[in-house]
Design a protein around this motif. Sequence first.
Motif, short mmCIF file in Angstrom:
data_model
loop_
_atom_site.label_atom_id
_atom_site.label_comp_id
_atom_site.label_asym_id
_atom_site.label_seq_id
_atom_site.Cartn_x
_atom_site.Cartn_y
_atom_site.Cartn_z
N THR A 20 0.83 -1.20 0.00
CA THR A 20 0.00 0.00 0.00
C THR A 20 0.87 1.25 0.00
OG1 THR A 20 -1.71 -1.18 1.24
CG2 THR A 20 -1.83 1.21 1.25
N LEU A 23 2.41 1.82 -3.40
CA LEU A 23 1.41 2.44 -4.29
C LEU A 23 1.19 3.90 -3.93
CD1 LEU A 23 -1.27 -0.40 -4.45
CD2 LEU A 23 0.23 0.36 -6.30
N GLY A 24 1.15 4.20 -2.64
CA GLY A 24 0.93 5.58 -2.21
C GLY A 24 2.06 6.50 -2.61
N LEU A 27 1.94 7.64 -6.25
CA LEU A 27 0.86 8.51 -6.71
C LEU A 27 1.46 9.85 -7.11
CD1 LEU A 27 -1.88 7.81 -4.02
CD2 LEU A 27 -1.75 6.89 -6.34
N GLY A 35 -4.70 6.08 -9.27
CA GLY A 35 -4.27 5.00 -8.38
C GLY A 35 -4.77 5.13 -6.95
N VAL A 36 -5.41 6.26 -6.62
CA VAL A 36 -5.88 6.47 -5.24
C VAL A 36 -6.87 5.39 -4.79
CG1 VAL A 36 -7.20 8.04 -3.74
CG2 VAL A 36 -5.34 8.93 -5.16
N THR A 38 -7.14 2.29 -5.64
CA THR A 38 -6.40 1.04 -5.39
C THR A 38 -5.60 1.16 -4.10
OG1 THR A 38 -6.24 0.67 -7.77
CG2 THR A 38 -4.74 -0.59 -6.36
N HIS A 39 -4.96 2.30 -3.88
CA HIS A 39 -4.20 2.55 -2.66
C HIS A 39 -5.12 2.41 -1.44
CE1 HIS A 39 -1.31 4.44 0.04
NE2 HIS A 39 -2.16 5.41 0.30
N GLY A 43 -5.09 -0.65 1.23
CA GLY A 43 -4.87 -0.16 2.59
C GLY A 43 -5.89 -0.71 3.57
#
Length: 171
Positions: A20, A23-24, A27, A35-36, A38-39, A43
Amino acid sequence: MRGRVLLIIGALATLAFLATAVLGYRLAGGPTDPGVPTHLLIGIASILMMLFSHSWILIYLVATGGAVREAVRDQGADAFFDAASQGLRRRAIPLAVGATVLGFATFLLGAGVIPNLVRAWIHHVLFYATVLVQGLALWTENRVLGENERLLSDLDGRLTSPTLEPIPHAG
């Protein structure tokens, strides 16, 4: 051994939590980045896995502790076993609860970063604190579960032994 399976779930939760973060940090477009979602989804999944793992480890320790208490009460086992079982639970609770609370705080305040209600650095600090406490919790739970298995095995051996000898109390 049953309790140890929950450690695997806790380790997977930690890996998901780290994924997570990756991914964050990737962004680029801020709150409007595609992608928010999915993050956020990964999470919440990782936090729920943490909650599941820690909760069930604590429930397992409480359940085995109840069995130990019953053996002390009904079968005349040494009270040392009950005291040792209670001590194991007391060692596991603070870090398990701390990791879960920090994880949820990281998620909730992270959601506040999207509309600029919370500064991103607060979310980042909480993430690192959660990873640290989660690691300590898993390490402690691993040790506690191992000691719990030995305690249960020793108790079982004492109860099935034809002669019950007093257990030397460890200080």
